[in-house]
Design a protein around this motif. Structure first.
Motif, PDB file in Angstrom:
ATOM      1  N   ALA A  54       0.804  -1.223   0.047  1.00 58.80           N
ATOM      2  CA  ALA A  54      -0.126   0.073  -0.048  1.00 58.80           C
ATOM      3  C   ALA A  54       0.852   1.359   0.205  1.00 58.80           C
ATOM      4  CB  ALA A  54      -0.988   0.097   1.165  1.00 58.80           C
ATOM      5  N   ARG A  83      -0.139   6.512  -4.292  1.00 63.34           N
ATOM      6  CA  ARG A  83      -1.029   5.734  -3.398  1.00 63.34           C
ATOM      7  C   ARG A  83      -2.666   6.203  -3.598  1.00 63.34           C
ATOM      8  NH1 ARG A  83       1.785   5.999   1.303  1.00 63.34           N
ATOM      9  NH2 ARG A  83       0.564   7.997   1.944  1.00 63.34           N
ATOM     10  N   VAL A  87      -4.238   2.542  -5.175  1.00 61.75           N
ATOM     11  CA  VAL A  87      -4.550   1.629  -4.232  1.00 61.75           C
ATOM     12  C   VAL A  87      -5.845   2.038  -3.573  1.00 61.75           C
ATOM     13  CG1 VAL A  87      -3.521   0.434  -1.968  1.00 61.75           C
ATOM     14  CG2 VAL A  87      -2.106   1.009  -3.851  1.00 61.75           C
ATOM     15  N   TYR A  89      -7.713   0.842  -0.006  1.00 59.40           N
ATOM     16  CA  TYR A  89      -7.251  -0.229   1.219  1.00 59.40           C
ATOM     17  C   TYR A  89      -8.637  -0.361   2.116  1.00 59.40           C
ATOM     18  CZ  TYR A  89      -3.976  -2.042   4.648  1.00 59.40           C
ATOM     19  OH  TYR A  89      -3.196  -2.951   5.584  1.00 59.40           O
ATOM     20  N   LEU A 164      -5.602  -1.886  -7.745  1.00 60.33           N
ATOM     21  CA  LEU A 164      -5.191  -2.658  -6.708  1.00 60.33           C
ATOM     22  C   LEU A 164      -5.924  -2.601  -5.175  1.00 60.33           C
ATOM     23  CD1 LEU A 164      -3.218  -4.944  -5.339  1.00 60.33           C
ATOM     24  CD2 LEU A 164      -1.543  -2.935  -4.811  1.00 60.33           C
TER      25      LEU A 164
END
Length: 237
Positions: A54, A83, A87, A89, A164
């Protein structure tokens, strides 16, 4: 070239007189579009690896490329920019802002991007609809069930359209019915949107939703280190 490439990736901490190495010289390749589950006992390095992927943490040594970008050499500012677009999360405990509505929590990452208010609204509304919460957009976290809160957290991870998605024990705080609903949603998002999804879990039932499962012990992989459509692995669905 694999979507994720780890080469001799290592993370070491110093705590007092002790040196702790939760991740040891790890080599790993993940093909684009893979749903990978990482399993292992507590302290095996699973969350450490997730945080390195991450860009939340930096490795002590080794190389880490994601979609061709070597992220270990990025400055702090460049890493934050990377990020924010690359990404999403999903945390076990949701980490929603309690004074914001579901809509506002999902919209939050978009405020870092140069988007019009109209475009932010379009993306936020679409993503809430995608996770089945369009009718809860004006509810605060305290007005939602645990499963609904996690759906908001998933929507927040998806709203910037990253390639991702990382999930750290996404069902760990949920009952069995809510956990099954969350995993069904994640599997559908992976299948329908083609996202690369890496999930940490202790639960073998949760891991069966993934395409492939790898195991970590004491910071090392103990199952095949190259994963993708044609690669062997343990515990696949």
């Amino acid at each position: 070239m694999s979507f994720v490439e780890c080469r001799a990736l290592e993370r070491t901490y110093t705590r007092g007189d002790n040196t702790i190495t939760p991740l040891r010289a790890l080599d790993l390749e993940i093909e684009q579009g893979t749903f990978l589950a990482l399993m292992g006992p507590s302290g095996s390095g699973k969350t450490t690896l997730l945080n390195l992927l991450a860009g939340i943490d930096r490795p002590s040594s080794g190389e880490l490329r994601i979609d061709g970008q070597e992220i270990t050499t990025l400055s702090r500012a460049a890493l934050a920019r990377w990020r924010s677009v690359a990404v999403g999360y999903v945390f076990q405990l949701y980490h929603l802002v309690p004074v914001l509505t579901a809509y506002e929590n999902v919209e939050l990452p978009l405020l870092l991007h140069d988007l019009s208010r109209k475009e932010r609204h379009r993306r936020t509304a679409l993503t809430l609809e995608l996770v089945g919460l369009a009718d809860r957009h004006d509810h605060y976290p305290r007005q939602l069930s645990g499963g609904q809160e996690q759906r908001v957290a998933i929507a927040r991870a998806l709203v910037t359209d990253p390639q991702l998605i990382l999930a750290d024990e996404p069902t760990g705080d949920l009952d069995a019915e809510a956990a099954k609903g969350i995993m069904t949603l994640l599997a559908a998002l992976h299948r329908d949107l083609g996202k690369t999804l890496v999930m940490v879990t202790h639960d073998p039932k949760t891991a069966t939703f993934a395409d492939l499962t790898l195991h970590l012990e004491k910071g090392r992989l103990v199952s095949p280190a190259t994963v993708g459509a044609d690669a062997p692995a343990e515990g696949g669905a």
